[in-house]
Motif scaffolding. Structure first.
Motif, PDB file in Angstrom:
ATOM      1  N   TYR A  93      36.262  42.647  36.047  1.00 39.58           N
ATOM      2  CA  TYR A  93      37.149  42.168  37.109  1.00 39.58           C
ATOM      3  C   TYR A  93      38.544  42.758  36.964  1.00 39.58           C
ATOM      4  O   TYR A  93      39.206  43.086  37.960  1.00 39.58           O
ATOM      5  N   GLN A  94      38.999  42.898  35.729  1.00 43.07           N
ATOM      6  CA  GLN A  94      40.349  43.406  35.519  1.00 43.07           C
ATOM      7  C   GLN A  94      40.459  44.883  35.900  1.00 43.07           C
ATOM      8  O   GLN A  94      41.474  45.323  36.436  1.00 43.07           O
ATOM      9  N   LEU A  95      39.397  45.634  35.637  1.00 44.72           N
ATOM     10  CA  LEU A  95      39.414  47.068  35.940  1.00 44.72           C
ATOM     11  C   LEU A  95      39.148  47.364  37.414  1.00 44.72           C
ATOM     12  O   LEU A  95      39.443  48.472  37.872  1.00 44.72           O
ATOM     13  N   THR A  96      38.594  46.404  38.135  1.00 43.65           N
ATOM     14  CA  THR A  96      38.259  46.653  39.547  1.00 43.65           C
ATOM     15  C   THR A  96      39.192  45.873  40.486  1.00 43.65           C
ATOM     16  O   THR A  96      40.158  46.437  41.009  1.00 43.65           O
ATOM     17  N   LEU A 142      45.985  51.499  34.498  1.00 41.17           N
ATOM     18  CA  LEU A 142      44.855  51.600  33.572  1.00 41.17           C
ATOM     19  C   LEU A 142      45.331  51.639  32.128  1.00 41.17           C
ATOM     20  O   LEU A 142      44.703  51.052  31.236  1.00 41.17           O
ATOM     21  N   PHE A 143      46.451  52.329  31.898  1.00 43.32           N
ATOM     22  CA  PHE A 143      47.029  52.342  30.541  1.00 43.32           C
ATOM     23  C   PHE A 143      47.453  50.937  30.127  1.00 43.32           C
ATOM     24  O   PHE A 143      47.248  50.517  28.988  1.00 43.32           O
ATOM     25  N   PHE A 144      48.026  50.192  31.067  1.00 45.95           N
ATOM     26  CA  PHE A 144      48.448  48.820  30.787  1.00 45.95           C
ATOM     27  C   PHE A 144      47.244  47.940  30.474  1.00 45.95           C
ATOM     28  O   PHE A 144      47.304  47.075  29.588  1.00 45.95           O
ATOM     29  N   HIS A 145      46.140  48.154  31.199  1.00 52.77           N
ATOM     30  CA  HIS A 145      44.898  47.430  30.893  1.00 52.77           C
ATOM     31  C   HIS A 145      44.468  47.701  29.452  1.00 52.77           C
ATOM     32  O   HIS A 145      44.115  46.773  28.715  1.00 52.77           O
ATOM     33  N   CYS A 146      44.473  48.971  29.083  1.00 52.73           N
ATOM     34  CA  CYS A 146      44.046  49.354  27.729  1.00 52.73           C
ATOM     35  C   CYS A 146      44.945  48.722  26.674  1.00 52.73           C
ATOM     36  O   CYS A 146      44.466  48.239  25.638  1.00 52.73           O
TER      37      CYS A 146
END
Length: 281
Positions: A93-96, A142-146
């Motif tokens: 969910y976080q990536l989409t 995406l970097f922040f997600h990682c």
């Protein structure tokens, strides 16, 4: 009285690590870092003018608002799909959906500010904005997600390491035995000797003093008085006693030294009740 440890007692600790990203000193540091990097990538500094300082300040404000929106989405996900309950589903969910919502919010915010401050002439429907700036924003998201998920995994790994119970050396007949702290129900002194009682109600001699054991033990034990350190598992019940003390009844099986009750002093009574409340369901 039955008392159990919380299964997810460390949930707050794991959240604490990654939530540092959204505390003001770190948020501003990340804002300035991302804005500066984006500025260096986007503009040719050889032709930079005074108007670019205006652009830079506005970009800082924009980035900060986007990060706050990102944090809001994470808070919603933490309530709906906590990481510790279903990691794979949460990451999906976080990536989409979360990523898409932040990208859309970023586009709308940039268009709005461009319309307010530049009459729509700087970015609005700009091919470069949608092919370069938006893609760059997606990379940063995406970097922040990682970064966020990485901090979570590091914190869970650290807590798991801390949760590994240390062992203490006890005397068993003519030999020594290493006993896990989780096996220990009670530690007490009698006639100058320190004993431990394990979860099979067997008594062993401990080379350490009560004070030394208290220093190495975790919050699962409570120093009731000068003679006893107890775990929740050995407590059968307790009640208020005279002079503000607490009388504690132990479930010690065949250990004669623990057949009666023990007393928690008045000065420790409130700490004892708080310890009980913190570790029971």
């Amino acid at each position: 009285m039955s008392i159990h440890f919380f299964d997810d007692k460390n949930k707050g600790k794991t959240l604490e690590a990654q939530e540092l990203l959204f505390r003001k000193p770190y948020t501003w540091l990340i804002t300035f870092s991302i804005t500066t990097l984006n500025f260096l990538i986007t503009y040719n500094l050889k032709n930079i003018g005074i108007q670019y300082l205006y652009f830079y300040v506005l970009d800082i404000i924009t980035t900060y608002i986007i990060i706050e929106f990102y944090a809001l989405g994470v808070k919603v996900l933490n309530k709906k799909i906590p990481l510790h309950q279903d990691f794979v589903k949460r990451v999906t969910y976080q990536l989409t959906l979360h990523t898409l919502s932040v990208v859309i919010f970023s586009i709308l915010l940039n268009e709005l500010l461009d319309y307010i401050f530049f009459n729509g002439e700087r970015l609005s429907l700009s091919f470069n904005f949608y092919t370069q700036d938006t893609v760059l924003a997606l990379v940063f998201i995406l970097f922040f997600h990682c970064l966020y998920l990485g901090l979570y995994l590091l914190s869970t790994k650290r807590i798991a390491k801390e949760e590994k119970s240390p062992k203490v050396k006890v005397i068993q007949g003519m030999s020594f035995k290493l006993m896990d702290l989780k096996e220990i129900l009670c530690v007490y002194t009698s006639l100058g000797t320190t004993y431990v009682v394990n979860d099979h109600n067997k008594k062993f001699v401990l080379e350490k003093t009560l004070g030394e054991f208290e220093e190495m033990s975790s919050g699962r034990f409570f120093r009731a008085n000068r003679q006893f350190i107890v775990s929740l598992a050995i407590i059968d019940s307790f009640k208020s006693a005279e002079n503000g003390k607490v009388e504690v009844f132990l479930n010690a099986g065949t250990v004669a030294d623990l057949s009666g009750s023990i007393f928690v002093s008045r000065s420790k009574a409130s700490s004892f009740r708080a310890w009980i409340n913190a570790h029971r369901q």
